[in-house]
Structure formats: structure tokens, C-alpha cells
Design an enzyme around this catalytic site. Structure first.
Site, short mmCIF file in Angstrom:
data_model
loop_
_atom_site.label_atom_id
_atom_site.label_comp_id
_atom_site.label_asym_id
_atom_site.label_seq_id
_atom_site.Cartn_x
_atom_site.Cartn_y
_atom_site.Cartn_z
N CYS A 137 2.98 -5.02 6.80
CA CYS A 137 2.64 -4.71 5.42
C CYS A 137 3.84 -4.11 4.69
O CYS A 137 4.87 -3.81 5.28
CB CYS A 137 1.48 -3.72 5.38
SG CYS A 137 -0.12 -4.46 5.78
N HIS B 110 0.83 -1.21 0.00
CA HIS B 110 0.00 0.00 0.00
C HIS B 110 0.86 1.26 0.00
O HIS B 110 2.10 1.20 0.10
CB HIS B 110 -0.95 0.00 1.21
CG HIS B 110 -0.26 -0.04 2.54
ND1 HIS B 110 0.29 1.08 3.14
CD2 HIS B 110 -0.05 -1.07 3.42
CE1 HIS B 110 0.81 0.75 4.31
NE2 HIS B 110 0.62 -0.56 4.51
#
Length: 387
Positions: free
Chosen positions: A125, A109
Site C-alpha cells: 500500500c 492511507h
């Protein structure tokens, strides 16, 4: 990590099992995330590209393994795993404006903290510069492969064929960077390093990033080996192999004709200070590890070295190109008007002044002249090409 409603996850998994038991994929792109180097390497049928990233902290490591892209979202919301607070899309959202999920609550992301790129900063992440993740998002498809690997050692080659072993820190303490494993790699690739040099360098294993093994001094830039052939004069001056300079920067003989060179064993070398004055690049010498870091944002025009720029924002790709250097190389007439400012071919253009020099944003340059501009944030290079 992105928090989700657990019932929804269970339902989605059930749906996949119930209705896609014979799922097959056509050609899939390949996304390789390497934790120690903090990079993503994207490969498709048409192209390949390296991106810098942030990965999981030591206390919240990124999950190693092979996965597939299972969902994609534009303007994702974020639910705090600690408070349950819902943060809508916007500047306060730590996911940025793109999300590509690959496993459970893990995904690739954007971010709202660009200074974290290149570090261990996330809850597992993979963070990217916002402009980079938006570019990647448009190329990635459902089912594309995501390999999260843990490789600390890479052999790098200079333009003239010199070799060095780049060893990245073993952040997750997997015991990879042992003396024996490094010596085995050096032997396998024929890189000779004396005992004294090896021991001098090894003191900084898992501390210096990356630690570059070769005999003598070497010039590196980001993840690349510029030259492993560096001459140090008796007065302590550093000189780099001319062949590596020309090969790495793809710089014309005409541009470097006035650089003073010295010849040692039939090899020509040029002083790194003179290179810095000519190109605008900076060189930082680390005597602890015999490493010279080349620093700067390099601009190429039609594949040839054009100039450097200090005015970059890779998060948003607000990158400014020196006007005089570009338009002169492109065959345009550049003038200065006290009332209208910068005039190119008789027309005024939008510009900014930094340190008494005029610059144009790469986005404006692309829009005005229909140029193909490729931004490589991993190596700090800007490629301007005529279509």
C-alpha cells in the site's frame, strides 16, 4: 494491505459489472505514485501538489499500473492478514484515519508510524503523513485515476537555469540505472559530465538517494535543485551563485545585503556558511558525490522568505512559526510582558518557548488571523498568505 471479506469483494465486483457496464466519468483528478522517488503527485483542475509517501518493501512491492479510486473510508478498521485480528480505528491502526482503495486490497492511507514516510515500509500500500492523506482524501473522488509508475531519472532545473540529473535508487531491481541510460539522459538534456566525474558518481548508484549528476558541486534540497553553480575556493570554502539563492528562497536584496560575496567570471557567489547564519538553514557537504544538501523548514510570507523553523511535525501539522519574525513582517506590534507573556497589538496570544525564542502554532495563527497556510511536506516549506 487491507484485508476484506472475499465474498463481499466478489459481490461488489459483480454489482459493478451488472449495473455499471456503461460507467463514464467526468473530469477525473490524476494521482501519480512514483516508487523510486517515494512521492505522490496530485493534479486537479484547480491545483497540483507533491506529497512524500512510503511504498511497498522489496518483498511486497507496490503494484505498478493504472487504476481508479474504487472506495473511500473514514476511520477504517484493519484486519491483520497474518492473525485475522481486527484493529479498530485509533492510534494502533496502521491505516491511520483515511483509506482510498484503488485495486484489490491495495490503497492509499494514513499511518501510525510517521518515521516510515520516505522509505520502503509497507506490504504494497501507499502510506502518507496523516494530515496529508486527510487533505488528499477531501480532494479525491471515486473514479479518479491512480498511476503507479517506476521512474528513476528526473531532470531538475535551478532558478538560474542550471541543470542536473537526479537518479533515484532502483529499489525493485529493474535494471534501469545503467551507465548507458544515464549517459543518454545527460546527452539529451545537454548536461556535460566528464568521464572522471561520471565514474566517481556512478560508484554510488542505487546507494545514494538521490544521486545527482552534473559537473562540479551542486546544492540540493529534498527533490529540488537549488544550484548547480557552486564555487569552491582554494581554502575549501563553498560559495553558491547569488542568483540561485535569491531565486530559490525568493529572498529580498535587503535581507542579503550584508552577505560578503566573491566574483568569479562575472558571477557573484556567497559563502554557504554565511547563508546558514542568516537563514537558519543547514548545509551538509558530501564529498563522495560532490553534493551539498540544504536542510531546513522554510517559511514564506506572501511569497517572500520569512525565516526557518526547527519545530515541525508533518504527521499532525503541528508546525511552529517564530513570533517576532512573522508579526514584525505582518506589521503588528510585538511585546513581552513578564506576567502575560507574548503580547501582539495589546492582546496576549498562545505561544511556546523553544531555546529562548517564542513560537506560535500555525493552526493558532490561521485561526486567529484568518490566514491561508499551505504546508508542503515534500519540500519542507510553509507558505503563509493573506486571503
Amino acid at each position: 494491505m487491507q484485508a476484506k471479506n472475499r465474498f463481499v469483494i466478489v459481490f461488489v465486483i459483480f454489482s459493478v459489472l451488472a449495473f455499471n457496464t456503461t460507467t463514464s466519468y467526468g473530469f477525473t483528478n490524476n494521482i501519480t505514485v512514483n516508487i523510486p522517488s517515494r512521492t505522490i503527485y496530485f493534479v486537479s483542475q484547480m491545483m497540483s501538489k507533491l506529497y512524500p509517501i512510503a511504498v511497498g518493501k522489496i518483498v511486497s512491492t507496490s503494484p505498478l499500473g493504472t487504476y481508479r479510486i474504487i472506495n473511500k473510508q473514514v476511520n477504517p478498521k484493519w484486519i491483520s492478514p497474518w492473525t485475522g485480528e481486527v484493529i479498530p480505528s485509533g492510534p494502533d491502526n496502521p491505516l491511520g484515519y483515511r483509506w482510498m482503495g484503488f485495486y484489490s486490497d491495495y490503497g492509499i492511507h494514513g499511518n501510525n508510524m510517521p518515521s516510515s514516510i520516505g522509505t520502503l515500509a509497507s506490504s504494497g500500500c501507499i502510506r502518507m503523513y496523516e494530515a496529508d492523506v486527510e487533505e488528499l482524501f477531501d480532494m479525491v473522488n471515486y473514479g479518479d485515476i491512480v498511476n503507479i509508475v517506476y521512474q528513476t531519472m528526473f531532470i531538475k532545473t535551478s532558478p538560474t537555469g542550471g541543470k542536473a540529473l537526479f537518479v533515484y535508487p532502483d529499489f525493485y531491481k529493474k535494471g534501469l540505472n545503467t551507465r548507458q541510460s544515464i549517459k543518454s539522459q545527460l546527452q539529451n538534456y545537454g548536461i556535460k559530465v566528464s568521464y572522471d566525474t561520471f565514474e566517481k558518481l556512478y560508484k554510488y548508484i542505487n546507494v545514494k538517494d538521490p544521486l545527482v549528476f552534473s559537473e562540479g558541486y551542486k546544492v540540493v534540497k529534498s527533490n529540488e535543485l537549488v544550484s548547480s553553480d557552486v564555487y569552491r575556493s582554494q581554502d575549501g570554502q563553498f560559495y553558491m551563485d547569488v542568483g540561485d539563492l535569491k531565486g530559490y528562497l525568493n529572498i529580498d536584496d535587503e535581507k542579503i545585503k550584508d552577505l560578503k560575496s566573491v566574483s568569479v567570471d562575472n558571477v557573484s557567489y556567497v559563502n554557504i556558511d554565511d547563508i546558514a547564519n542568516l537563514t537558519g538553514l543547514k548545509f551538509v557537504v558530501d564529498n563522495d558525490t560532490n553534493t551539498i544538501k540544504m536542510i531546513g523548514n522554510v517559511i514564506y510570507y506572501d511569497g517572500k522568505f520569512l525565516s526557518t523553523t526547527n519545530y515541525v511535525d508533518y504527521q499532525n501539522r503541528d508546525i511552529y512559526i517564530p513570533i517576532k519574525e512573522f508579526f514584525t513582517a505582518a506589521g503588528h506590534t510585538v511585546e513581552w510582558d513578564s506576567q502575560k507573556g507574548v503580547i501582539v497589538d495589546g492582546k496576549s496570544i498562545k505561544y511556546k518557548i523553544y531555546e529562548s525564542k517564542s513560537y506560535i502554532n500555525q493552526k493558532d495563527l490561521k485561526s486567529l488571523y484568518g490566514l491561508n497556510i499551505i504546508i508542503d511536506s515534500s519540500s519542507n516549506k510553509i507558505y503563509i498568505k493573506r486571503d
